[in-house]
Motif scaffolding. Structure first.
Motif, PDB file in Angstrom:
ATOM      1  N   LYS A  11     -42.268  20.392  20.371  1.00 37.61           N
ATOM      2  CA  LYS A  11     -42.534  20.005  18.995  1.00 37.61           C
ATOM      3  C   LYS A  11     -41.311  19.303  18.399  1.00 37.61           C
ATOM      4  O   LYS A  11     -40.179  19.737  18.587  1.00 37.61           O
ATOM      5  N   ALA A  12     -41.553  18.220  17.703  1.00 38.10           N
ATOM      6  CA  ALA A  12     -40.467  17.466  17.069  1.00 38.10           C
ATOM      7  C   ALA A  12     -40.051  18.135  15.763  1.00 38.10           C
ATOM      8  O   ALA A  12     -40.869  18.716  15.053  1.00 38.10           O
ATOM      9  N   ILE A  13     -38.783  18.047  15.445  1.00 39.41           N
ATOM     10  CA  ILE A  13     -38.219  18.608  14.214  1.00 39.41           C
ATOM     11  C   ILE A  13     -38.430  17.613  13.069  1.00 39.41           C
ATOM     12  O   ILE A  13     -38.279  16.415  13.263  1.00 39.41           O
ATOM     13  N   THR A  14     -38.726  18.116  11.897  1.00 42.94           N
ATOM     14  CA  THR A  14     -38.853  17.278  10.707  1.00 42.94           C
ATOM     15  C   THR A  14     -37.764  17.654   9.702  1.00 42.94           C
ATOM     16  O   THR A  14     -37.062  18.658   9.865  1.00 42.94           O
ATOM     17  N   ILE A  15     -37.652  16.852   8.664  1.00 47.21           N
ATOM     18  CA  ILE A  15     -36.675  17.146   7.612  1.00 47.21           C
ATOM     19  C   ILE A  15     -37.038  18.459   6.915  1.00 47.21           C
ATOM     20  O   ILE A  15     -36.158  19.242   6.537  1.00 47.21           O
ATOM     21  N   ALA A  16     -38.320  18.739   6.775  1.00 46.49           N
ATOM     22  CA  ALA A  16     -38.755  20.005   6.163  1.00 46.49           C
ATOM     23  C   ALA A  16     -38.286  21.203   6.991  1.00 46.49           C
ATOM     24  O   ALA A  16     -37.896  22.234   6.428  1.00 46.49           O
ATOM     25  N   ASP A  17     -38.297  21.081   8.307  1.00 45.46           N
ATOM     26  CA  ASP A  17     -37.804  22.157   9.169  1.00 45.46           C
ATOM     27  C   ASP A  17     -36.312  22.382   8.963  1.00 45.46           C
ATOM     28  O   ASP A  17     -35.840  23.523   8.932  1.00 45.46           O
ATOM     29  N   LEU A  18     -35.556  21.302   8.820  1.00 44.62           N
ATOM     30  CA  LEU A  18     -34.113  21.434   8.582  1.00 44.62           C
ATOM     31  C   LEU A  18     -33.849  22.108   7.244  1.00 44.62           C
ATOM     32  O   LEU A  18     -32.958  22.951   7.133  1.00 44.62           O
ATOM     33  N   ARG A  19     -34.616  21.751   6.217  1.00 48.80           N
ATOM     34  CA  ARG A  19     -34.458  22.385   4.902  1.00 48.80           C
ATOM     35  C   ARG A  19     -34.770  23.877   4.981  1.00 48.80           C
ATOM     36  O   ARG A  19     -34.120  24.698   4.346  1.00 48.80           O
ATOM     37  N   MET A  21     -34.406  25.803   7.619  1.00 45.28           N
ATOM     38  CA  MET A  21     -33.267  26.451   8.287  1.00 45.28           C
ATOM     39  C   MET A  21     -32.090  26.599   7.334  1.00 45.28           C
ATOM     40  O   MET A  21     -31.387  27.601   7.352  1.00 45.28           O
ATOM     41  N   GLY A  22     -31.876  25.593   6.488  1.00 44.36           N
ATOM     42  CA  GLY A  22     -30.811  25.666   5.495  1.00 44.36           C
ATOM     43  C   GLY A  22     -31.063  26.740   4.459  1.00 44.36           C
ATOM     44  O   GLY A  22     -30.137  27.381   3.964  1.00 44.36           O
ATOM     45  N   LEU A  23     -32.322  26.969   4.122  1.00 45.99           N
ATOM     46  CA  LEU A  23     -32.689  28.009   3.166  1.00 45.99           C
ATOM     47  C   LEU A  23     -32.352  29.392   3.720  1.00 45.99           C
ATOM     48  O   LEU A  23     -31.849  30.255   3.005  1.00 45.99           O
ATOM     49  N   HIS A  24     -32.595  29.610   5.010  1.00 43.40           N
ATOM     50  CA  HIS A  24     -32.307  30.897   5.633  1.00 43.40           C
ATOM     51  C   HIS A  24     -30.815  31.096   5.870  1.00 43.40           C
ATOM     52  O   HIS A  24     -30.344  32.223   5.962  1.00 43.40           O
ATOM     53  N   GLY A  25     -30.065  30.000   5.999  1.00 50.46           N
ATOM     54  CA  GLY A  25     -28.611  30.098   6.110  1.00 50.46           C
ATOM     55  C   GLY A  25     -28.089  30.101   7.531  1.00 50.46           C
ATOM     56  O   GLY A  25     -28.833  30.273   8.496  1.00 50.46           O
ATOM     57  N   ASN A  26     -26.782  29.880   7.642  1.00 50.75           N
ATOM     58  CA  ASN A  26     -26.039  29.904   8.897  1.00 50.75           C
ATOM     59  C   ASN A  26     -26.580  28.910   9.923  1.00 50.75           C
ATOM     60  O   ASN A  26     -26.620  29.204  11.108  1.00 50.75           O
ATOM     61  N   ALA A  27     -26.981  27.725   9.440  1.00 50.21           N
ATOM     62  CA  ALA A  27     -27.479  26.676  10.329  1.00 50.21           C
ATOM     63  C   ALA A  27     -26.551  25.472  10.227  1.00 50.21           C
ATOM     64  O   ALA A  27     -26.121  25.088   9.137  1.00 50.21           O
ATOM     65  N   THR A  28     -26.235  24.896  11.371  1.00 48.01           N
ATOM     66  CA  THR A  28     -25.364  23.728  11.410  1.00 48.01           C
ATOM     67  C   THR A  28     -25.994  22.653  12.289  1.00 48.01           C
ATOM     68  O   THR A  28     -26.813  22.944  13.154  1.00 48.01           O
ATOM     69  N   ALA A  29     -25.575  21.429  12.038  1.00 47.59           N
ATOM     70  CA  ALA A  29     -26.009  20.299  12.856  1.00 47.59           C
ATOM     71  C   ALA A  29     -24.764  19.523  13.269  1.00 47.59           C
ATOM     72  O   ALA A  29     -23.819  19.389  12.493  1.00 47.59           O
ATOM     73  N   THR A  35     -19.137  14.987  13.876  1.00 42.89           N
ATOM     74  CA  THR A  35     -19.035  15.690  12.606  1.00 42.89           C
ATOM     75  C   THR A  35     -19.944  16.918  12.610  1.00 42.89           C
ATOM     76  O   THR A  35     -21.081  16.863  13.070  1.00 42.89           O
ATOM     77  N   LYS A  36     -19.427  18.023  12.077  1.00 44.52           N
ATOM     78  CA  LYS A  36     -20.216  19.251  11.936  1.00 44.52           C
ATOM     79  C   LYS A  36     -20.732  19.310  10.499  1.00 44.52           C
ATOM     80  O   LYS A  36     -19.957  19.239   9.552  1.00 44.52           O
ATOM     81  N   VAL A  37     -22.045  19.447  10.346  1.00 44.60           N
ATOM     82  CA  VAL A  37     -22.691  19.448   9.039  1.00 44.60           C
ATOM     83  C   VAL A  37     -23.346  20.799   8.826  1.00 44.60           C
ATOM     84  O   VAL A  37     -24.047  21.304   9.709  1.00 44.60           O
ATOM     85  N   THR A  38     -23.128  21.400   7.669  1.00 40.51           N
ATOM     86  CA  THR A  38     -23.761  22.666   7.311  1.00 40.51           C
ATOM     87  C   THR A  38     -25.052  22.365   6.565  1.00 40.51           C
ATOM     88  O   THR A  38     -25.057  21.568   5.634  1.00 40.51           O
ATOM     89  N   LEU A  39     -26.145  22.993   6.982  1.00 41.22           N
ATOM     90  CA  LEU A  39     -27.437  22.771   6.348  1.00 41.22           C
ATOM     91  C   LEU A  39     -27.599  23.711   5.169  1.00 41.22           C
ATOM     92  O   LEU A  39     -27.392  24.914   5.282  1.00 41.22           O
ATOM     93  N   ARG A  40     -27.962  23.146   4.033  1.00 38.64           N
ATOM     94  CA  ARG A  40     -28.219  23.917   2.811  1.00 38.64           C
ATOM     95  C   ARG A  40     -29.689  23.745   2.423  1.00 38.64           C
ATOM     96  O   ARG A  40     -30.431  23.050   3.088  1.00 38.64           O
ATOM     97  N   LYS A  41     -30.075  24.349   1.300  1.00 33.07           N
ATOM     98  CA  LYS A  41     -31.471  24.311   0.882  1.00 33.07           C
ATOM     99  C   LYS A  41     -31.936  22.891   0.540  1.00 33.07           C
ATOM    100  O   LYS A  41     -32.997  22.469   0.986  1.00 33.07           O
ATOM    101  N   ARG A  42     -31.159  22.146  -0.227  1.00 36.86           N
ATOM    102  CA  ARG A  42     -31.588  20.823  -0.692  1.00 36.86           C
ATOM    103  C   ARG A  42     -30.768  19.664  -0.148  1.00 36.86           C
ATOM    104  O   ARG A  42     -31.135  18.513  -0.323  1.00 36.86           O
ATOM    105  N   PHE A  43     -29.653  19.967   0.508  1.00 40.40           N
ATOM    106  CA  PHE A  43     -28.777  18.920   1.017  1.00 40.40           C
ATOM    107  C   PHE A  43     -27.905  19.480   2.119  1.00 40.40           C
ATOM    108  O   PHE A  43     -27.929  20.672   2.391  1.00 40.40           O
TER     109      PHE A  43
END
Length: 99
Positions: A11-19, A21-29, A35-43
């Protein structure tokens, strides 16, 4: 014979899936440029050096998901690899299958 040539598609990942993961916390890309990016709820956020009141400190820079999504190489949550770019031609971000 056709059954042997068919690959199972992940299954392909969507932007909604990333959001989500950011809502639940402790997710990085990790992006293709390293560059290491921390995923948040809205950005997404990343840390960079910046001057505040004349002092050089680490600051968090906000990035939109629409800007970051095409540049993502891998997605991790709690140090577990969740998804990575497919090495084939389609350039989509797919979930990693677990056995």
């Amino acid at each position: 014979m056709n059954e042997l040539n068919i690959k199972s598609k992940a299954k392909a990942i969507t932007i909604a899936d990333l959001r989500k993961m950011g809502l639940h916390g402790n997710a990085t890309a990790h992006l293709f440029d390293g560059t290491k990016v921390t995923l948040r709820k809205r950005f997404c956020t990343t840390t960079k050096k910046g001057y505040v009141d004349g002092n050089l400190i680490d600051v968090e820079v906000m990035m939109l998901y629409s800007e970051v999504f095409p540049k993502i190489r891998t997605v991790k949550r709690n140090k577990v690899l969740i998804a990575r770019k497919n090495r084939e031609k389609d350039d989509e971000l797919h979930y990693i299958k677990r056995q």
